[in-house]
Design a protein around this motif. Sequence first.
Motif, PDB file in Angstrom:
ATOM      1  N   ASN A   4      -1.721   2.000  10.087  1.00 27.33           N
ATOM      2  CA  ASN A   4      -2.171   1.174   8.959  1.00 27.33           C
ATOM      3  C   ASN A   4      -3.501   1.693   8.405  1.00 27.33           C
ATOM      4  O   ASN A   4      -3.693   1.759   7.195  1.00 27.33           O
ATOM      5  CB  ASN A   4      -2.301  -0.288   9.396  1.00 27.33           C
TER       6      ASN A   4
ATOM      7  N   ASP B  71      -4.927  -5.753  -0.278  1.00 26.51           N
ATOM      8  CA  ASP B  71      -5.305  -5.323   1.069  1.00 26.51           C
ATOM      9  C   ASP B  71      -6.769  -5.746   1.322  1.00 26.51           C
ATOM     10  O   ASP B  71      -7.639  -5.530   0.475  1.00 26.51           O
ATOM     11  CB  ASP B  71      -5.182  -3.787   1.129  1.00 26.51           C
ATOM     12  N   SER B  72      -7.058  -6.360   2.470  1.00 26.52           N
ATOM     13  CA  SER B  72      -8.382  -6.963   2.675  1.00 26.52           C
ATOM     14  C   SER B  72      -9.516  -5.938   2.597  1.00 26.52           C
ATOM     15  O   SER B  72     -10.552  -6.202   1.986  1.00 26.52           O
ATOM     16  CB  SER B  72      -8.426  -7.707   4.010  1.00 26.52           C
ATOM     17  N   GLU B  73      -9.296  -4.758   3.186  1.00 29.71           N
ATOM     18  CA  GLU B  73     -10.347  -3.729   3.172  1.00 29.71           C
ATOM     19  C   GLU B  73     -10.630  -3.247   1.751  1.00 29.71           C
ATOM     20  O   GLU B  73     -11.787  -3.061   1.356  1.00 29.71           O
ATOM     21  CB  GLU B  73      -9.932  -2.516   4.023  1.00 29.71           C
TER      22      GLU B  73
ATOM     23  N   LYS C  84       0.821  -1.217   0.000  1.00 35.63           N
ATOM     24  CA  LYS C  84       0.000   0.000   0.000  1.00 35.63           C
ATOM     25  C   LYS C  84       0.850   1.259   0.000  1.00 35.63           C
ATOM     26  O   LYS C  84       0.415   2.311  -0.459  1.00 35.63           O
ATOM     27  CB  LYS C  84      -0.959  -0.013   1.187  1.00 35.63           C
TER      28      LYS C  84
ATOM     29  N   GLU D 243      -4.307   3.275   4.821  1.00 37.15           N
ATOM     30  CA  GLU D 243      -5.388   2.693   4.019  1.00 37.15           C
ATOM     31  C   GLU D 243      -6.405   3.744   3.565  1.00 37.15           C
ATOM     32  O   GLU D 243      -7.026   3.601   2.517  1.00 37.15           O
ATOM     33  CB  GLU D 243      -6.081   1.576   4.803  1.00 37.15           C
TER      34      GLU D 243
END
Length: 400
Positions: free
Chosen positions: A224, A157-159, A126, A228
């Motif tokens: 983080n 990235d999971s989100e 990211k 994000e």
Amino acid sequence: MEESQKKRIVVLGSTGSIGLQTLDVVRQHPDKLQVVGLSVYGDVDTLLAQAHEFGVKNVAVGRYMMKDDARITGFDGRAECGSKAVAELAALPEADIIVNAVSGAAGMRSSYNALKAGKVLALANKESLVVAGELLMPMARASAASCGVSGAIVPIDSEHGAIYQCLIGEDMSKVSNLWLTASGGPFRGWKAEDLVRVTPEQALGHPTWNMGKKITIDSATLMNKGLEMIEASWLYDMPFTKIQVVIQPQSAVHSMVEYCDGSVKAHMGPTDMRIPIQYALSYPDRWSAPVEPMDFCKLGSIEFEEPDWDTFECLRAALYAGRRGGTLPCVMNAANEVAVTAFLNKSCGFMQIGECVTSIMEAHMQLGVQEVESIEQLEGLDNWARFNANTWLLSHQVKK
Ligand code: MG
């Protein structure tokens, strides 16, 4: 699937948490995926074992001093050393997808090269977007490999993977908010006076996700989530006024998209990073995965709460940098990387991570935040910020 129809992938950072899990996904789908390139920072033995297992002929090692190592010179294929060699692997002609799982801004040049070479970029790194989103996103959107809402980039990235899935088939102008969920990390509910004495061991105990060290500390400081927010603003071309953060301690809801009619789409699923990794590789298709299915009858409650913006300075600093834009996120990110490394080495306190980041951001703002012009400019400022963060840490050294 025919050999020629397999997706050919390069895994950058193949011995890290995401890299290892990417190779797990390949093991599950040998008929659909083929690894054609691997890179590591310095773990040559694991790299060679992986190259042997997957029949890979192109490898790169980040540490230049490994170039005369007998394991490298004797490699049956092309083996190169140095950060340039890693970034060059991102443009490997026979590759379709580049999985960038390098840790930190060191992965920026690889993202740039992958997009320039017209590859699909499956992005776990990211920091690339935080630092160089202004350069990377126009390339991703203009690329011949552009395949979805973020052009040629598919987030790991999971989100962001969750939001990506919630946005498919939708009109972006009808989005009222992107909701990024955060577990809150191991120190959810803690106050500054208790956080002062926190150890790396405590901070590495993430409650829900199993990740690498740098990102786990970033999750504990909430940096983080700040990174994000910036990542989401670039990927989905959203202003920060439409990007919200909410704590969801169970990590059952991986993120949400709210639309102008009040409808909210949420993405749920087990907390297993192999799911977002696989989706980035299978997109626009979906493949089966050997995961523990969700049992909603046993899930219990799903809670939501507001993040503690006062205590977690890093979250605030990152949002400030994202809103200000220009070269400020680059400097913010580099200072954070230095402070996190120092914290892991026990030469910096937990709360000093945010102090160091803020202090270097202020120094940069006094000299003048610049418009982003080139990768070289960003690399230069990244170095400037690292030097100054190290100097700051030396003058605020904690006793070991
Ligand atoms: Mg994430």
